[in-house]
Design a protein around this motif. Structure first.
Motif, PDB file in Angstrom:
ATOM      1  N   GLU A 141       0.790  -0.947   0.251  1.00  0.00           N
ATOM      2  CA  GLU A 141       0.034   0.141  -0.517  1.00  0.00           C
ATOM      3  C   GLU A 141       0.925   1.414  -0.190  1.00  0.00           C
ATOM      4  O   GLU A 141       0.359   2.015  -0.900  1.00  0.00           O
ATOM      5  N   ARG A 142       2.048   0.929   1.118  1.00  0.00           N
ATOM      6  CA  ARG A 142       3.364   2.403   0.855  1.00  0.00           C
ATOM      7  C   ARG A 142       3.358   2.588  -0.277  1.00  0.00           C
ATOM      8  O   ARG A 142       3.841   3.673  -0.896  1.00  0.00           O
ATOM      9  N   MET A 143       3.542   0.990  -1.814  1.00  0.00           N
ATOM     10  CA  MET A 143       4.075   1.864  -2.141  1.00  0.00           C
ATOM     11  C   MET A 143       3.403   2.860  -3.925  1.00  0.00           C
ATOM     12  O   MET A 143       3.718   1.728  -4.798  1.00  0.00           O
ATOM     13  N   LYS A 144       1.959   2.832  -2.961  1.00  0.00           N
ATOM     14  CA  LYS A 144       0.926   3.226  -4.412  1.00  0.00           C
ATOM     15  C   LYS A 144       0.787   4.389  -4.105  1.00  0.00           C
ATOM     16  O   LYS A 144       0.056   4.331  -3.483  1.00  0.00           O
ATOM     17  N   PRO A 145       0.785   5.333  -4.698  1.00  0.00           N
ATOM     18  CA  PRO A 145       0.997   7.079  -4.783  1.00  0.00           C
ATOM     19  C   PRO A 145      -1.077   7.231  -4.952  1.00  0.00           C
ATOM     20  O   PRO A 145      -0.919   5.817  -5.788  1.00  0.00           O
ATOM     21  N   ARG A 146      -1.163   7.550  -4.214  1.00  0.00           N
ATOM     22  CA  ARG A 146      -2.852   8.219  -4.695  1.00  0.00           C
ATOM     23  C   ARG A 146      -3.084   8.679  -6.201  1.00  0.00           C
ATOM     24  O   ARG A 146      -3.713   7.521  -6.796  1.00  0.00           O
ATOM     25  N   TYR A 147      -1.989   9.356  -6.873  1.00  0.00           N
ATOM     26  CA  TYR A 147      -1.830   9.856  -8.184  1.00  0.00           C
ATOM     27  C   TYR A 147      -0.969   9.190  -8.716  1.00  0.00           C
ATOM     28  O   TYR A 147      -0.244   9.316  -8.028  1.00  0.00           O
ATOM     29  N   ILE A 148      -0.789   8.954 -10.008  1.00  0.00           N
ATOM     30  CA  ILE A 148       0.363   9.321 -10.768  1.00  0.00           C
ATOM     31  C   ILE A 148       0.301  10.027 -12.102  1.00  0.00           C
ATOM     32  O   ILE A 148      -0.592   9.927 -12.511  1.00  0.00           O
ATOM     33  N   THR A 149       0.719  11.503 -11.896  1.00  0.00           N
ATOM     34  CA  THR A 149       0.886  12.377 -12.375  1.00  0.00           C
ATOM     35  C   THR A 149       1.841  12.428 -13.396  1.00  0.00           C
ATOM     36  O   THR A 149       2.598  11.990 -13.244  1.00  0.00           O
ATOM     37  N   ALA A 150       1.793  13.465 -14.980  1.00  0.00           N
ATOM     38  CA  ALA A 150       2.685  13.243 -15.061  1.00  0.00           C
ATOM     39  C   ALA A 150       3.483  14.294 -14.418  1.00  0.00           C
ATOM     40  O   ALA A 150       4.754  14.202 -14.998  1.00  0.00           O
ATOM     41  N   ASP A 151       3.668  14.909 -13.397  1.00  0.00           N
ATOM     42  CA  ASP A 151       4.902  15.192 -13.053  1.00  0.00           C
ATOM     43  C   ASP A 151       5.332  14.130 -12.083  1.00  0.00           C
ATOM     44  O   ASP A 151       6.906  13.967 -11.624  1.00  0.00           O
ATOM     45  N   SER A 152       4.882  13.298 -11.587  1.00  0.00           N
ATOM     46  CA  SER A 152       5.656  11.954 -10.716  1.00  0.00           C
ATOM     47  C   SER A 152       6.215  11.571 -11.575  1.00  0.00           C
ATOM     48  O   SER A 152       7.610  11.076 -11.001  1.00  0.00           O
ATOM     49  N   GLN A 153       5.800  11.169 -12.983  1.00  0.00           N
ATOM     50  CA  GLN A 153       6.829  10.471 -13.423  1.00  0.00           C
ATOM     51  C   GLN A 153       8.126  10.805 -14.306  1.00  0.00           C
ATOM     52  O   GLN A 153       8.680  10.276 -14.515  1.00  0.00           O
ATOM     53  N   LYS A 154       7.630  12.264 -13.885  1.00  0.00           N
ATOM     54  CA  LYS A 154       8.893  12.746 -14.306  1.00  0.00           C
ATOM     55  C   LYS A 154       9.776  13.674 -13.080  1.00  0.00           C
ATOM     56  O   LYS A 154      10.710  13.940 -12.659  1.00  0.00           O
ATOM     57  N   ARG A 155       9.810  12.721 -11.969  1.00  0.00           N
ATOM     58  CA  ARG A 155       9.821  13.353 -11.089  1.00  0.00           C
ATOM     59  C   ARG A 155      11.833  13.120 -10.804  1.00  0.00           C
ATOM     60  O   ARG A 155      12.335  13.710 -10.349  1.00  0.00           O
ATOM     61  N   ARG A 156      12.098  11.949 -10.864  1.00  0.00           N
ATOM     62  CA  ARG A 156      13.154  11.694 -10.611  1.00  0.00           C
ATOM     63  C   ARG A 156      14.543  12.800 -11.355  1.00  0.00           C
ATOM     64  O   ARG A 156      15.590  13.096 -11.450  1.00  0.00           O
ATOM     65  N   ARG A 157      14.094  12.501 -13.294  1.00  0.00           N
ATOM     66  CA  ARG A 157      14.715  13.315 -13.807  1.00  0.00           C
ATOM     67  C   ARG A 157      14.529  14.926 -13.539  1.00  0.00           C
ATOM     68  O   ARG A 157      15.555  15.978 -13.507  1.00  0.00           O
ATOM     69  N   MET A 158      13.386  15.177 -12.904  1.00  0.00           N
ATOM     70  CA  MET A 158      14.130  16.873 -11.828  1.00  0.00           C
ATOM     71  C   MET A 158      15.200  16.879 -11.196  1.00  0.00           C
ATOM     72  O   MET A 158      15.471  17.841 -11.045  1.00  0.00           O
TER      73      MET A 158
END
Lengths: 77, 345
Positions: free
Chosen positions: B135-152
């Motif tokens: 459960e703790r590895m499942k964020p509530r939403y996956i947004t376009a920003d989430s997918q880019k988070r590491r790159r940011m």
């Protein structure tokens, strides 16, 4: 180093102080922002061992080197 | 143990990510479905790092060989205690230590980290196959920003390295970034990120009010409310959607009910700038501007932002403070940043 010099030294880490006088309003000049102010407050609290409350957070107390010196002197007395 | 979603997974290498021991040259392949798991976590916007007792250069080369090196930020590959590495990672990323998970095959290491950092979620390597279902590895939403988070974050690391080498003043450095702040009316596509911001942002948050997806959707559709999102970009890359504004518009008064900014842009002084923009707009519209504020032990900087901007305290209600802007003067937008209006009237 007196209070004024200490404060000028702190400022100089963030802005070029060569042409900034002790009465110049650094906020109006657009040279500083809230992150800077936060760091300034941290510096003042540590260096001069004062506690700066939310009520002290008035623009007038921090707008220039002299304003800060005056504010500190009131706090320390 | 925290119930917060995991923001960063810290991986051990030998016998965890791969079979075998690198320094003994017995590494033949990756374990389980590690590549797929790492890529999934990455897409979910969960950051990843490494804590391994190994040779840095050797480990880097091996990870590059496996095509995984790019997924990790602030890898701690050294011979020191792993609890120190874990703490350092949390500090470097600037997230609470209770949002970290640590994966290792050795009970000794799991216990060492657990003892020193009890808030870290310690996971034995045998549980890797079930990692994505936690459960703790499942964020509530996956947004376009989430997918880019590491790159940011990676852009930010480069940006900070450049800044560290920069010999001019902070202001001069900011000038070299060519920052562009795009302010637009929030659309439904922004709602998930907006909700995420209200939940995740604490320090640069004027009221801490949490708005749900549906509440924000109603505000967007309501003509008496305005929801703005701010996006920041510079020459090193994107920061993503980092600011949210909620204004309730009355006939001759605008009520700023929420102003928040992601901490990631704290050092760029953008909080001031967004507030300046709002004040200037209120001036142009000929209305008065007030703001709600709820002081917490974490949002002092936001309070300073309002005070510095010339807001004065009007009244103190039981659950919030009311501030009023001095709209008698135009606020200056610093020259190091350009403001662009994205599809607004």
């Amino acid at each position: 180093m007196d209070i004024t010099q200490k404060i000028r030294k702190f400022f100089s880490k963030f802005i070029k102080m060569d042409s900034i006088g002790n009465d110049d309003n650094v906020f109006e000049l657009g040279l500083v922002n809230s992150l800077f102010t936060m760091q300034l407050i941290g510096f003042l609290e540590n260096e001069f061992e004062v506690e700066i409350s939310n009520d002290d957070l008035d623009l007038d107390n921090f707008k220039s080197v002299n304003a800060i010196v005056h504010f500190l002197k009131t706090k320390l007395s | 143990m925290s119930e917060q979603k995991v923001k960063c997974v810290v991986w051990d290498l030998d016998h965890t990510l791969w079979d075998g021991i690198l320094t003994e040259e017995t590494v033949h392949g990756l374990r389980d479905d590690v590549t797929q798991i790492i890529q999934s976590l990455d897409k979910r916007g969960i950051l990843q790092s490494i804590s391994s007792k190994n040779n840095y250069q050797q480990a880097k080369e091996k990870l590059e060989e496996f095509g995984l090196w790019e997924y990790f930020i602030y890898p701690q590959i050294n011979w020191g205690a792993k609890s120190e590495s874990v703490k350092k990672i949390a500090q470097l990323i600037n997230i609470g230590i209770d949002t970290l998970a640590f994966v290792d095959d050795q009970p000794f290491e799991l216990e060492e980290v657990s003892y020193s950092c009890p808030e870290v979620m310690c996971i034995p390597a045998s549980e890797i196959p079930g990692l994505l279902d936690l459960e703790r590895m499942k964020p509530r939403y996956i947004t376009a920003d989430s997918q880019k988070r590491r790159r940011m974050y990676q852009s930010d690391i480069i940006r900070n390295e450049v800044e560290d080498c920069y010999t001019g003043t902070k202001e001069e450095f900011l000038n070299t970034l060519h920052m562009v702040l795009t302010i637009s009316l929030a659309t439904e596509a922004d709602l998930q990120r907006a909700e995420e911001l209200t939940i995740r942002t604490h320090q640069l948050n004027s009221t801490g009010y949490i708005y749900s997806y549906n509440e924000l959707k109603n505000f967007i559709e309501d003509t008496a409310h305005e929801v703005l999102v701010a996006q920041l970009d510079d020459k090193y890359g994107e920061y993503g959607k980092i600011g949210l504004v909620l204004i309730e518009k009355h006939k001759s008064l605008w009520d700023l009910k929420l102003l928040l900014m992601s901490c990631r842009v704290m050092s760029k002084g953008v909080g001031n700038i967004l507030l300046n923009y709002i004040v200037n707009r209120a001036r142009a519209a000929g209305v008065a501007l007030q703001a709600q504020f709820v002081p917490t032990d974490r949002n002092r900087m936001m309070f300073i932002t309002y005070k510095l901007n010339g807001f004065q305290e009007l009244a103190r209600e039981t659950s919030y403070m009311r501030l009023a802007a001095d709209t008698s003067y135009e606020r200056k937008i610093p020259s190091y940043l350009k403001i662009v209006f994205g599809g607004m009237h």
